[in-house]
Design a protein around this motif. Structure first.
Motif, PDB file in Angstrom:
ATOM      1  N   GLY A   8       0.792  -1.215   0.000  1.00 49.22           N
ATOM      2  CA  GLY A   8       0.000   0.000   0.000  1.00 49.22           C
ATOM      3  C   GLY A   8       0.822   1.262   0.000  1.00 49.22           C
ATOM      4  N   ASP A   9       1.941   1.246  -0.724  1.00 47.84           N
ATOM      5  CA  ASP A   9       2.821   2.415  -0.782  1.00 47.84           C
ATOM      6  C   ASP A   9       3.165   2.699  -2.233  1.00 47.84           C
ATOM      7  N   ASP A  10       2.422   3.586  -2.872  1.00 48.07           N
ATOM      8  CA  ASP A  10       2.652   3.892  -4.273  1.00 48.07           C
ATOM      9  C   ASP A  10       4.001   4.552  -4.513  1.00 48.07           C
ATOM     10  N   ALA A  11       4.560   5.137  -3.465  1.00 48.91           N
ATOM     11  CA  ALA A  11       5.833   5.842  -3.599  1.00 48.91           C
ATOM     12  C   ALA A  11       7.025   4.980  -3.160  1.00 48.91           C
ATOM     13  N   LEU A  12       6.844   3.664  -3.125  1.00 44.81           N
ATOM     14  CA  LEU A  12       7.912   2.766  -2.696  1.00 44.81           C
ATOM     15  C   LEU A  12       9.182   3.040  -3.494  1.00 44.81           C
ATOM     16  N   ALA A  13      10.263   3.369  -2.801  1.00 45.55           N
ATOM     17  CA  ALA A  13      11.495   3.793  -3.471  1.00 45.55           C
ATOM     18  C   ALA A  13      12.365   2.604  -3.850  1.00 45.55           C
ATOM     19  N   ALA A  14      12.825   2.620  -5.096  1.00 48.90           N
ATOM     20  CA  ALA A  14      13.747   1.583  -5.550  1.00 48.90           C
ATOM     21  C   ALA A  14      15.021   1.571  -4.711  1.00 48.90           C
ATOM     22  N   ALA A  15      15.404   2.744  -4.164  1.00 50.99           N
ATOM     23  CA  ALA A  15      16.644   2.847  -3.390  1.00 50.99           C
ATOM     24  C   ALA A  15      16.642   1.954  -2.155  1.00 50.99           C
ATOM     25  N   ARG A  16      15.469   1.523  -1.686  1.00 54.69           N
ATOM     26  CA  ARG A  16      15.426   0.589  -0.550  1.00 54.69           C
ATOM     27  C   ARG A  16      16.201  -0.693  -0.865  1.00 54.69           C
ATOM     28  N   PHE A  17      16.244  -1.053  -2.149  1.00 50.87           N
ATOM     29  CA  PHE A  17      16.887  -2.299  -2.552  1.00 50.87           C
ATOM     30  C   PHE A  17      18.308  -2.077  -3.045  1.00 50.87           C
ATOM     31  N   ARG A  18      18.754  -0.827  -3.056  1.00 51.99           N
ATOM     32  CA  ARG A  18      20.122  -0.458  -3.404  1.00 51.99           C
ATOM     33  C   ARG A  18      20.568  -1.091  -4.727  1.00 51.99           C
ATOM     34  N   PRO A  19      19.725  -1.007  -5.774  1.00 50.91           N
ATOM     35  CA  PRO A  19      20.097  -1.648  -7.033  1.00 50.91           C
ATOM     36  C   PRO A  19      21.050  -0.794  -7.861  1.00 50.91           C
ATOM     37  N   ASN A  20      21.952  -1.451  -8.549  1.00 52.06           N
ATOM     38  CA  ASN A  20      22.769  -0.715  -9.512  1.00 52.06           C
ATOM     39  C   ASN A  20      21.928  -0.275 -10.705  1.00 52.06           C
ATOM     40  N   LEU A  21      20.985  -1.139 -11.106  1.00 47.06           N
ATOM     41  CA  LEU A  21      20.148  -0.826 -12.263  1.00 47.06           C
ATOM     42  C   LEU A  21      18.700  -1.180 -11.979  1.00 47.06           C
ATOM     43  N   VAL A  22      17.796  -0.269 -12.331  1.00 47.12           N
ATOM     44  CA  VAL A  22      16.365  -0.567 -12.363  1.00 47.12           C
ATOM     45  C   VAL A  22      15.972  -0.585 -13.837  1.00 47.12           C
ATOM     46  N   VAL A  23      15.410  -1.699 -14.308  1.00 44.16           N
ATOM     47  CA  VAL A  23      15.065  -1.829 -15.721  1.00 44.16           C
ATOM     48  C   VAL A  23      13.559  -1.957 -15.881  1.00 44.16           C
ATOM     49  N   GLU A  24      13.079  -1.499 -17.009  1.00 43.81           N
ATOM     50  CA  GLU A  24      11.641  -1.452 -17.263  1.00 43.81           C
ATOM     51  C   GLU A  24      11.116  -2.813 -17.716  1.00 43.81           C
ATOM     52  N   THR A  25      10.042  -3.268 -17.062  1.00 47.66           N
ATOM     53  CA  THR A  25       9.387  -4.521 -17.447  1.00 47.66           C
ATOM     54  C   THR A  25       7.883  -4.354 -17.312  1.00 47.66           C
ATOM     55  N   ASP A  26       7.144  -5.266 -17.957  1.00 45.20           N
ATOM     56  CA  ASP A  26       5.681  -5.260 -17.892  1.00 45.20           C
ATOM     57  C   ASP A  26       5.137  -6.311 -16.933  1.00 45.20           C
ATOM     58  N   GLU A  27       5.882  -7.407 -16.749  1.00 46.09           N
ATOM     59  CA  GLU A  27       5.403  -8.536 -15.946  1.00 46.09           C
ATOM     60  C   GLU A  27       6.189  -8.641 -14.641  1.00 46.09           C
ATOM     61  N   PRO A  28       5.494  -8.632 -13.487  1.00 47.34           N
ATOM     62  CA  PRO A  28       6.206  -8.778 -12.219  1.00 47.34           C
ATOM     63  C   PRO A  28       6.995 -10.082 -12.160  1.00 47.34           C
ATOM     64  N   TYR A  29       8.221  -9.980 -11.687  1.00 47.42           N
ATOM     65  CA  TYR A  29       9.101 -11.123 -11.437  1.00 47.42           C
ATOM     66  C   TYR A  29       9.461 -11.892 -12.705  1.00 47.42           C
ATOM     67  N   ALA A  30       9.360 -11.223 -13.857  1.00 47.27           N
ATOM     68  CA  ALA A  30       9.822 -11.838 -15.097  1.00 47.27           C
ATOM     69  C   ALA A  30      11.307 -12.158 -15.011  1.00 47.27           C
ATOM     70  N   GLU A  31      12.042 -11.382 -14.196  1.00 50.70           N
ATOM     71  CA  GLU A  31      13.482 -11.589 -14.062  1.00 50.70           C
ATOM     72  C   GLU A  31      13.835 -12.949 -13.472  1.00 50.70           C
ATOM     73  N   ASP A  32      12.870 -13.587 -12.820  1.00 51.62           N
ATOM     74  CA  ASP A  32      13.118 -14.924 -12.281  1.00 51.62           C
ATOM     75  C   ASP A  32      13.437 -15.930 -13.387  1.00 51.62           C
ATOM     76  N   THR A  33      13.018 -15.629 -14.605  1.00 43.21           N
ATOM     77  CA  THR A  33      13.193 -16.560 -15.733  1.00 43.21           C
ATOM     78  C   THR A  33      14.398 -16.208 -16.599  1.00 43.21           C
ATOM     79  N   TRP A  34      15.178 -15.211 -16.180  1.00 43.96           N
ATOM     80  CA  TRP A  34      16.271 -14.725 -17.027  1.00 43.96           C
ATOM     81  C   TRP A  34      17.618 -15.385 -16.768  1.00 43.96           C
ATOM     82  N   LEU A  35      17.699 -16.354 -15.898  1.00 42.40           N
ATOM     83  CA  LEU A  35      18.987 -16.961 -15.527  1.00 42.40           C
ATOM     84  C   LEU A  35      19.773 -17.386 -16.771  1.00 42.40           C
ATOM     85  N   GLY A  36      21.006 -16.903 -16.870  1.00 40.73           N
ATOM     86  CA  GLY A  36      21.884 -17.254 -17.981  1.00 40.73           C
ATOM     87  C   GLY A  36      21.688 -16.421 -19.233  1.00 40.73           C
ATOM     88  N   ARG A  37      20.687 -15.572 -19.236  1.00 44.09           N
ATOM     89  CA  ARG A  37      20.384 -14.775 -20.424  1.00 44.09           C
ATOM     90  C   ARG A  37      21.324 -13.571 -20.510  1.00 44.09           C
TER      91      ARG A  37
END
Length: 252
Positions: free
Chosen positions: A158-187
Motif C-alpha cells: 500500500g505504498d505507491d511511492a515505494l522507493a527503488a533505493a530501498r533495494f540499493r540496485p545498480n540498475l532498475v530496468v523497465e518490465t511489464d510482468e512482475p518477477y519476469a526476471e526470475d526466468t532470465w537466468l543465464g540470459r
C-alpha cells in the motif's frame, strides 16, 4: 540474440552502507559499476589491530542517512546535520583482514577526515578502508531490479511511492510482468553500451525495511516478500537478480 533492457535508474554508493544515490551515468567494467562500494567503514579490534569487521548496514542503519559521492580523486561526505568532509583518501601501509558476512576480506586502511566524521555520527571509532575491486561487493557484480516487480510490491504494502533505493540496485530496468526476471537466468542482455549475463536471485535482509534516506524502520517489506516470494535455505526472500558484466560499457 541479445535483448536490450531500458534502464530507468542507475545508482551506487561509494562507501558501503551510505545512501544509495541515483546517477545520470555509470560505467560498468568487468567487475561491475565503477565506484560502487570501493570504500568501507571498519571497526578495528583493539586487541588485534590487524583484524576487525566491516560495518553492516543492517546493524548500523543510520549510515544510509549519510551522503557520499566521488568527485574525481576526492570523496565528498555530508552528514544530515550539515557536517562535511571533502578530501582525497590517502593510502597508508596499514592493512586489515576483516570479517564480512563470514568471508575474510583484505582491506587497506586510509588516512582521511571522513573517519572522524563517521565516528562521531555512529558514536564509535571507525576507520575508512579501501577494498580491492569486488572484495566487499557480495555475490554478483551488478544488482538489477525491475519496475513491474517494484510496482507489485508497492501494491501489496500500500505504498505507491515505494522507493527503488530501498533495494540499493545498480540498475532498475523497465518490465511489464512482475518477477519476469526470475526466468532470465543465464540470459545475456544489453544495458546502454554494456552487456550483462543474468545470474541468480538476490536474497534480501531487513535493510529493505529501513527508509532509504533516514535509516528509520518504517515498513515491513521483508515480511511481505517472504509471504509470496521464493526463500533460500536461510529463509531470505528473493527480489531482483545479480548479473555479471560480459562486455564493459556505459549506461546513461
Amino acid at each position: 540474440m541479445i535483448d536490450e533492457l531500458k534502464v530507468v535508474r542507475a545508482g551506487f554508493a561509494p562507501i558501503k552502507g551510505t545512501r544509495h544515490l541515483a546517477h545520470d551515468r555509470v560505467v560498468l567494467d568487468e567487475r561491475g559499476v565503477v565506484g560502487d562500494r570501493g570504500f568501507a567503514l571498519v571497526s578495528v579490534d583493539p586487541e588485534h589491530p590487524g583484524s576487525g569487521r566491516v560495518l553492516r548496514t543492517v546493524q548500523h542503519p543510520s549510515l544510509v542517512a549519510v551522503r557520499a559521492e566521488p568527485a574525481g580523486r576526492r570523496l565528498e561526505v555530508e552528514l544530515p546535520d550539515g557536517a562535511t568532509a571533502s578530501a582525497e583518501p590517502v593510502a597508508t601501509s596499514e592493512r586489515i583482514t576483516c570479517d564480512y558476512w563470514g568471508r575474510q576480506v583484505d582491506l587497506e586502511l586510509l588516512e582521511a577526515p571522513h573517519a572522524a566524521l563517521f565516528s562521531r555520527w555512529l558514536g564509535r571509532p571507525v576507520r575508512l578502508a579501501r577494498a580491492r575491486r569486488g572484495d566487499v561487493v557480495f555475490a554478483g557484480a551488478v544488482s538489477v531490479v525491475t519496475t513491474a516487480s517494484l510496482h507489485d510490491l508497492a501494491r501489496r504494502v500500500g505504498d505507491d511511492a515505494l522507493a527503488a533505493a530501498r533495494f540499493r540496485p545498480n540498475l532498475v530496468v523497465e518490465t511489464d510482468e512482475p518477477y519476469a526476471e526470475d526466468t532470465w537466468l543465464g540470459r545475456e542482455v544489453r544495458v546502454g553500451s554494456a552487456r550483462l549475463r543474468i545470474g541468480v536471485p538476490i536474497p534480501r535482509c531487513a535493510v529493505i525495511d529501513i527508509h532509504p534516506e533516514t535509516g528509520e524502520r518504517d515498513v515491513r517489506l521483508l515480511k511481505t516478500l517472504a509471504s509470496h516470494r521464493p526463500l533460500n535455505r536461510a529463509g531470505e526472500p528473493a527480489f531482483g537478480v545479480f548479473a555479471e558484466v560480459v562486455a564493459p560499457g556505459v549506461v546513461g
